[in-house]
Structure formats: C-alpha cells, structure tokens
Design an enzyme around this catalytic site. Structure first.
Site, short mmCIF file in Angstrom:
data_model
loop_
_atom_site.label_atom_id
_atom_site.label_comp_id
_atom_site.label_asym_id
_atom_site.label_seq_id
_atom_site.Cartn_x
_atom_site.Cartn_y
_atom_site.Cartn_z
N ASP A 144 44.51 48.18 35.88
CA ASP A 144 45.04 47.23 34.91
C ASP A 144 46.56 47.11 35.08
O ASP A 144 47.28 48.08 34.86
CB ASP A 144 44.68 47.75 33.50
CG ASP A 144 45.23 46.86 32.39
OD1 ASP A 144 45.62 45.72 32.69
OD2 ASP A 144 45.26 47.33 31.24
N ASP B 288 42.58 43.89 36.77
CA ASP B 288 42.93 42.50 37.09
C ASP B 288 43.40 42.39 38.54
O ASP B 288 43.53 43.39 39.24
CB ASP B 288 44.01 42.00 36.11
CG ASP B 288 45.11 43.01 35.95
OD1 ASP B 288 45.69 43.41 36.97
OD2 ASP B 288 45.37 43.46 34.79
N ASP C 113 24.65 37.00 45.52
CA ASP C 113 23.91 37.61 44.42
C ASP C 113 22.46 37.11 44.40
O ASP C 113 22.21 35.91 44.51
CB ASP C 113 24.60 37.20 43.10
CG ASP C 113 24.14 38.02 41.91
OD1 ASP C 113 24.35 39.24 41.93
OD2 ASP C 113 23.60 37.42 40.96
N ASP D 60 46.32 45.47 29.21
CA ASP D 60 45.46 44.94 28.15
C ASP D 60 44.10 45.65 28.17
O ASP D 60 43.16 45.24 27.51
CB ASP D 60 45.27 43.42 28.28
CG ASP D 60 44.58 43.03 29.57
OD1 ASP D 60 44.32 43.93 30.42
OD2 ASP D 60 44.30 41.84 29.77
N ASP E 2 31.97 37.36 45.83
CA ASP E 2 30.61 37.39 45.31
C ASP E 2 30.20 35.94 45.04
O ASP E 2 30.96 35.20 44.40
CB ASP E 2 30.59 38.19 44.01
CG ASP E 2 29.38 39.09 43.90
OD1 ASP E 2 28.26 38.55 44.04
OD2 ASP E 2 29.55 40.29 43.66
N HIS F 238 27.79 48.66 41.65
CA HIS F 238 28.07 48.53 40.22
C HIS F 238 26.80 48.44 39.37
O HIS F 238 26.89 48.36 38.15
CB HIS F 238 28.91 47.27 39.99
CG HIS F 238 28.19 46.02 40.38
ND1 HIS F 238 27.81 45.76 41.69
CD2 HIS F 238 27.71 44.99 39.64
CE1 HIS F 238 27.15 44.62 41.72
NE2 HIS F 238 27.07 44.13 40.50
N ASP F 239 25.63 48.42 40.00
CA ASP F 239 24.37 48.31 39.26
C ASP F 239 23.60 49.63 39.18
O ASP F 239 22.48 49.66 38.63
CB ASP F 239 23.44 47.30 39.93
CG ASP F 239 23.94 45.88 39.80
OD1 ASP F 239 24.66 45.58 38.83
OD2 ASP F 239 23.59 45.05 40.67
N GLU G 208 22.06 39.77 48.64
CA GLU G 208 21.46 40.80 47.79
C GLU G 208 19.97 40.52 47.72
O GLU G 208 19.57 39.39 47.40
CB GLU G 208 22.08 40.80 46.40
CG GLU G 208 21.75 42.08 45.65
CD GLU G 208 21.78 41.93 44.15
OE1 GLU G 208 21.84 42.93 43.46
OE2 GLU G 208 21.72 40.78 43.65
N ASN H 27 48.62 44.74 33.49
CA ASN H 27 49.40 44.22 32.36
C ASN H 27 49.02 44.90 31.04
O ASN H 27 49.33 44.40 29.97
CB ASN H 27 49.24 42.70 32.24
CG ASN H 27 47.79 42.32 31.99
OD1 ASN H 27 46.89 43.15 32.13
ND2 ASN H 27 47.56 41.08 31.59
#
Ligand code: ISL
Ligand code: CA
Length: 564
Positions: free
Chosen positions: A25, A33, A203, A29, A102, A330-331, A257, A27
């Site tokens: 991150d 990013d 995907d 928040d 992606d 990530h899954d 995928e 900035n």
C-alpha cells in the site's frame, strides 16, 4: 544443446503472481495499489523472476476483488489511475520484467454498462450480451448451482427474467454465442496489447461456451464443472477465433485457467498445431485435500496421487504442448500449509516445495509471499473474512442450521483468504504493508515471517528461491529435459530424474515429518553423485549401497551421470 521442445521466452521465464490488493500500500489507505507495486519492482526482480502476472486491476465494485469488472478500459480507483498503470508497465519493462494481465471475460460485473443496459428491456440492443431465460414453475430456468453457493440464476425484477451467473450474482455471464460480445472482447484485448502488455492469464476460459440449459442430475459440484460447465461445444471455436483475431498478431504468452480440464480434454487447448493457447492451469493436484463436498470438506493429501498427477500431465504435454507448474495462487490455501508442514518444519518444507517447483518441466508460477514461506491464517470470527465464497457459504450454513464452528475450521484449512492476507514486508505494525487498518487483517506471524528478516539470512526461504531459480536458469535441462518418477508408489517420497543429452539430475523429496531410508538402484546412481542443492544446511549423501537417510522434509538434488 539438443532441445526436444522449441525454445521460447515463456517456457523459460518464471512468473510471479501479484494480488494487488494485498501486495503493498503506497498511499496508506489500507489497500495495496499500483504505486505500491512500483516501489517493490527491484525486490521482485531480485528474486530472479521474468514475468509478472497481475491479478485484475480494472474498474470494479469488488464483489469478488476485481474479478467482477465494470470497465475493461479503466483502472480500479483503489489501485490508482491509468497513468499509474502506464508507469508500472514502463518501469517493469525497463527492468526486463514482462507483464501479463488477467483477462476476465466469462462474466462482467452487474455494474458494467453492458449489463445495466441489457437488463432494461427484452428488446434492448445489449439484451443478448448476457444469458437471459424465463423461469420454470415459479423458480429458476434449471437447477444449476453457482461456484459461490446458491443457484446460478438470479431473477431480475425489471423484465421478470433470470440471468445466468456461474459465480456471484454480481458476476453475470457473458453470452459468447453473440458475435458482438466476442468482438468487444477482442477489442479490449487489443487495447491492452497495444499498450505493450505481454500476454494474458485467462480467467475460467474453459467455461465460456455453455451447454443445453436442461436440469442436471449431477449433485457433486466438481462433476458439474467437469461434465456440464467446462469444455462446452464451441469453446475451441471461440479460442481459435480469438487467436486469429488477436493473439497471433503479437509476441505474447497466454495461459488459460482451466477448471474442468483433464488429461483428455487439456491437450486440445495447448497443442501447438491447434493455434489456441500456450499453457493451461489444471487443478488436479490443487483439488487434493478437498473432499466430496468440496473445499470446505477437507481431507488429507495422498502423495502417491499427487505424484501421479504430475507424471500424467507431463507425459501428456511433453511432445507438442507445454505445462504450467504451480502449487498456490489467490484461490487456494498457502502452499506450505497445504502441501508442507507450516509448523515445526515450515522452513524445510517450504524449501522442499520450492525445489519441486523449479525442477519440474513446464513454466513455473510462484505466488506472492510464498517466497518467504507465508502460511495460512486462522481468524476467530467470520467478521474478519472478506472472500465472497466464504461469506456466502457462511450464510448458507447459518440458514441451514449447520455447525458454523466446523465451517470456520475448514476455512482455516482451505479458504481463499488464507492466500490473500497482506504480504509481510517487515516486523513493524501491519508488517510494513500499510500504516492504516489493512483491508484484510495481517497474519499475526509477521514478526517472525517477513521479507526484511529473510533478506539478512543467507539460509532463508527467500534466498533459497534465488539460489534455485539461478540454477534452473543456467541449466535448461531442468526446463526442457525428460522427467521420470522413481518408485511412484512410495507413500512419502517424491523421487524423480530429469535429464537430456547434456546433464542428468536426481531429486529426492521427503514429504513427511520423519526420517526415511531410501534406496535407488545402480542403474540410476552409477558414478559418484554430487549433491547440488539441499534444503538442510549441511549436505547429505548416499552410502555404498545406494542408500540415503533422508531427514524430515529433506529435499535434495544430485547431479548424476547422463543417459539413464
Ligand atoms: O474450483 C476451482 C478450481 O476448479 C476454483 O478455485 C476455480 O479456479 C475458481 O473458482 C475460478 O477462479 C477464477 O475465477 C473466479 C474468481 O473468483 C477467482 O479468483 C479466479 O481465479 C471468478 O472470476
Ligand atoms: Ca493504497
């Protein structure tokens, strides 16, 4: 050196997958990013990778963290602007890092302009961009279930028809039968390729062609994917068209995928003379550990099956296809938690899995944080989870009156958020990911598992990645060479040979918490094998009877005489 396969950059290149929300991150928040990635490009480069797969950064209301896209031509506000993207792309290219995007085109967000129009009336020009059907007997058009629980159909009150959504109800499926939809997809692909991106990870590309819309007698969701949703009748026609219209005009890499592919159907996507894609991700090994009821019905992993899956796919692809090698994304749960021992032998088993990844044939994909051995996380409350799949499953269990403590335990083992906690950069509060509250809690083990401490430790997992990657890059036998499993029925040891005319290697991996005596026959071991890489800090060797005592989770690679 004689190569069996034609050399290309994407076969030799090593891919690093970034899930931007959780990477870094810039900035403050609480959300990763694009500028945050730019800050870490030198780090990424230092691992030795060549290609970054960037998970979706397009405009999205984030029902499924960017896999629900509302504008393919713009960047998600959380992640920055198109200028940030352009800067990211050019700075990556300056470092000789290629970028693959992606491509999520089985479905859009329900907040995409196309869908907003499509739902307005039966005769809207965009009606046919999605899949609309009338209900049946006061319910949905058929009994198809969605990936994220509940029916795959949602009734829309404006026209009183149902739309299809294989994933969440905020992810309506596009109608690929409509040539206009296909043209829209090719146009947006060209937009990104003309900017200079180097390829796509596509995907759920196996799901774009739908079958008949009849009820299914199948009840197991895995079977529904395999037999009903995946590999539909026109999928290859569509991909070949995409290849003619777009892919063949660029020097890029593509990886599809592939939920629902198996060794019979898999080759059709990547066989060289079919002009479709370069590679596919299959999930046969990733589904090990998921029981009959799926992800939240965990079971132990059978190493004999695990080995045979790698052999089967390698055998299928070795002549005129190419494989993808990965153990996490990530899954899925964290690699070391799923396939290793993330407790007592975390370091050893993470290194063993690394050695496996980089000594198999195929293009290797690593997932952010695995290079430091990040582990699964166990939050106490469902409130701390973000994933739409976990949230929907929780609501379903509550409605059915099922034991949600049991579900929580299963989420700890197999939930997708295990892989989505922020990357652990250092031991300061919030792990150096952000100074504010992170969008998903940091794994509390960040004080001991983080990049900064591993940079300083020459025996760290991170430095092991660097070592093994450098070795693979300078020894192409590991990329293209033959692969043969030794003692395929051994319940704990994954042993194999890799070789070509030039070199030969023997890899021994002890997938267990205890020592193992292993013996190989003379044919394999003639000569005096040299131990090249090991995950323990001291070398191990064979005795005169070709026996070796492997320690818990020990992984070793020897150079042996060629031509076995
Ligand atoms: O069930 C699986 C494998 O058979 C899944 O892990 C499968 O890969 C997945 O559900 C499809 O994933 C992709 O598309 C989804 C998105 O939520 C995932 O993050 C993405 O990787 C919908 O776009
Ligand atoms: Ca941010």
């Amino acid at each position: 050196m004689k190569q069996r396969q034609k050399r290309t950059w994407w076969k030799e290149g090593i891919v690093y997958q970034i899930y931007p929300r959780s990477f870094n991150d810039s900035n403050q928040d609480g959300i990763g990013d694009l500028q945050g990635i730019i800050e870490k490009l030198d780090y990424i480069k230092s691992i030795g990778v060549d290609i970054i797969w960037l998970c979706p950064v397009y405009k999205s209301p984030n029902d499924d963290n960017g896999y629900d896209i509302s504008d393919y031509y713009d960047i998600m506000d959380d992640f920055g602007t198109m200028d940030d993207f352009d800067e990211f792309l050019s700075k990556s290219h300056d470092l000789d890092l290629k970028i693959i995007m992606d491509l999520v085109v089985n479905h859009t967000s329900d907040e995409h302009e196309w869908f907003k129009e499509s739902r307005l009336s039966l005769d809207n020009p965009k009606r046919d961009y999605y899949i609309w059907k009338k209900g049946k007997e006061g319910g949905p058009p058929n009994n198809w279930p969605s990936f994220f629980r509940g029916p795959a159909w949602e009734l829309d009150s404006i026209t009183n028809e149902y739309y299809l959504h294989y994933f969440s109800k905020k992810q309506p499926d596009l109608n690929w039968e409509n040539p206009k939809v296909r043209q829209e997809v090719y146009d947006l692909m060209k937009f990104w390729l003309d900017k200079g991106v180097d390829g796509f990870r596509m995907d759920v590309i196996t799901l774009i062609s739908k079958r008949h819309f009849n009820d299914t007698p199948l009840s197991e969701f895995g079977e529904i994917i395999n037999q009903l949703y995946a590999n539909g009748p026109r999928v290859h026609e569509y991909i070949q068209e995409m290849n003619r219209e777009v892919l063949q005009n660029y020097d890029i890499m593509t990886v599809g995928e592939g939920p629902g592919i198996n060794p019979e159907s898999g080759l059709n996507y990547v066989k060289e003379d079919r002009n479709e894609l370069n590679m596919m991700f299959h999930f046969d090994h990733m589904m090990l550990g998921f029981g009959p009821e799926g992800r939240f019905d965990p079971e132990p992993i059978d190493i004999v099956k695990f080995k045979s899956i790698f052999f089967q796919w390698d055998d299928l692809l070795k002549k005129d296809g190419w494989g993808s090698i990965f153990l996490g994304n990530h899954d899925f749960p964290r690699m070391v938690s799923k396939f290793g021992n993330d407790d007592q032998y975390r370091v050893e088993s993470a290194k063993l899995l690394t050695l496996l990844l980089f000594t198999l044939r195929g293009t290797v994909y690593i997932y952010q944080g695995d290079e430091i051995g990040m582990t699964n996380v166990a939050f106490d409350s469902f409130d701390d989870y973000n994933d739409v799949e976990i949230r929907n499953t929780y609501h379903e269990w509550v409605e059915k009156g099922l034991d949600t403590n049991k579900l929580l335990k299963a989420v700890h083992i197999s939930g997708r958020d295990n892989a989505r906690t922020p990357v652990q950069w250092n031991d300061t509060p919030n792990a150096g990911f952000t100074t504010e509250d992170p969008w998903l809690k940091i794994n509390p083990n960040y004080k001991s598992i983080n990049v900064e401490s591993q940079e300083k430790d020459k025996n760290s997992i991170l430095n092991f990645y660097r070592q093994v990657i450098q070795f693979r890059k300078s020894h192409l036998t590991l990329v293209y060479g033959e692969f043969l499993i030794i003692q395929p029925h051994h319940p704990d040891i994954f042993a194999y040979k890799r070789w070509d005319d030039d070199k030969a290697y023997l890899v021994l991996l002890n997938f267990s918490d205890h020592g193992q005596l292993f013996q190989v026959d003379d044919k394999i071991l003639s000569g005096n094998p040299e131990c090249l890489i090991t995950n323990y800090n001291d070398k191990n060797q064979f005795d005169l009877n070709n026996k070796i005592e492997l320690r818990p989770w020990e992984g070793i690679m020897f150079e042996i005489l060629s031509n076995g």
